[in-house]
Motif scaffolding. Sequence first.
Motif, PDB file in Angstrom:
ATOM      1  N   SER A   1       0.906  -1.272  -0.010  1.00 25.37           N
ATOM      2  CA  SER A   1       0.018   0.009   0.154  1.00 25.37           C
ATOM      3  C   SER A   1       0.649   1.282   0.046  1.00 25.37           C
ATOM      4  O   SER A   1       0.151   2.488  -0.329  1.00 25.37           O
TER       5      SER A   1
ATOM      6  N   MET B   1     -10.830   9.232   6.735  1.00 23.71           N
ATOM      7  CA  MET B   1     -11.269   8.077   7.091  1.00 23.71           C
ATOM      8  C   MET B   1     -12.738   8.013   7.701  1.00 23.71           C
ATOM      9  O   MET B   1     -13.409   7.019   8.091  1.00 23.71           O
TER      10      MET B   1
ATOM     11  N   ASP C   1      -9.558  -0.495  10.564  1.00 23.63           N
ATOM     12  CA  ASP C   1      -8.589  -1.234  10.441  1.00 23.63           C
ATOM     13  C   ASP C   1      -7.287  -0.634  10.244  1.00 23.63           C
ATOM     14  O   ASP C   1      -6.779   0.626  10.139  1.00 23.63           O
TER      15      ASP C   1
ATOM     16  N   ASN D   1      -4.119  -1.193   9.560  1.00 20.32           N
ATOM     17  CA  ASN D   1      -3.314  -1.322   8.451  1.00 20.32           C
ATOM     18  C   ASN D   1      -3.564  -0.054   7.642  1.00 20.32           C
ATOM     19  O   ASN D   1      -2.595   0.793   7.192  1.00 20.32           O
ATOM     20  N   GLN D   2      -5.017  -0.015   7.312  1.00 22.86           N
ATOM     21  CA  GLN D   2      -5.319   1.153   6.592  1.00 22.86           C
ATOM     22  C   GLN D   2      -5.192   2.459   7.425  1.00 22.86           C
ATOM     23  O   GLN D   2      -4.749   3.477   6.618  1.00 22.86           O
TER      24      GLN D   2
ATOM     25  N   VAL E   1      -1.391   3.354   6.908  1.00 20.99           N
ATOM     26  CA  VAL E   1      -1.088   3.755   5.319  1.00 20.99           C
ATOM     27  C   VAL E   1      -1.596   5.214   5.362  1.00 20.99           C
ATOM     28  O   VAL E   1      -0.898   5.912   4.748  1.00 20.99           O
ATOM     29  N   THR E   2      -2.931   5.503   5.615  1.00 25.24           N
ATOM     30  CA  THR E   2      -3.381   6.836   5.529  1.00 25.24           C
ATOM     31  C   THR E   2      -2.759   7.588   6.359  1.00 25.24           C
ATOM     32  O   THR E   2      -2.360   9.078   5.838  1.00 25.24           O
TER      33      THR E   2
END
Length: 321
Positions: free
Chosen positions: A75, A163, A234, A236-237, A240-241
Amino acid sequence: MKEHTVKLAILKTLSQGGFHSGEELGEQLNVSRAAISKHIKGIQGWGVDVFRVQGKGYQLAKPMQLLDQNVLNQSLSSPVELIPIIDSTNQYLLDRVNSLESGSTCLAEYQEKGRGRRGREWISPFGANLYLSMYWRLDAGMAAAMGLSLVVGVAIVEALEEMGLNGVKLKWPNDLYYQDRKLAGILVEMSGQAGAAAHLVIGMGMNLMMSDATEGITQPWASLSEVAASQKVDRNQLAVTMINTLQSSLADYELQGMSGFVERWNRLDNFIGRPIKLIMGPREVSGIARGINEQGAVLLETEQGIESYIGGEISLRPSTQ
């Protein structure tokens, strides 16, 4: 890291949910049931709530989603290193600034020696929060890093908003708040010489789903699970964001300086328009918070008019008057 391999493997299995017997875990990992029991005690020492039911085995008290190096690699275009158990993500990068690419990030599940501002301990239970540090090379030098923690704060809140996680505010100079309780802290550390590029390590610790029973925290705190309400975040998300938004904001800062962030900060200021007390060692100043200026100073409306204050030793607290 090697000594933690079995514990991490146990946690990976337990994070899938349900009960897992000591016998099953022992067979998977080629160790005895007694060894599994010992490792479970070690995991509990990391702040993970694991319980055992006779005849069923071990289970996590709360679901846990682990960070995944493969997901992060797929990602992100910049280097990212996941080290599950670490002393401090900031210290890890500080020790390596001469060999890192700008924008390189280190993430952890648990910090054994996590730290906040002024050398304070940062409580870091395993898998319950987000521990993230990024290296950034600032070619304009150390003087240009003034106010950088404000830029980082703005970037993190904007990442949360992206998000759909709203209501998080900023507390000058380096904290994130939710409903007047601390959600996250920022620690910017730097090295370099006059006239040369500054090596910055930007650390962030955010409470995600920390247990109410967590010990060692002396101020009111909030977790992101409260902000998200029924929305599942999440991890991991989220990482990444945050990494992408942080890199974008730091690039903006290099081009525009603080001027591009004053309005963005003031929109998110937790105390703007509220009576506050500014504490500088033995000195206290009371007034109404009026946001920040282009130098990153906090503005305070007092009987003398609007005054600006800046400095790493200033803390800002709601007035009790």
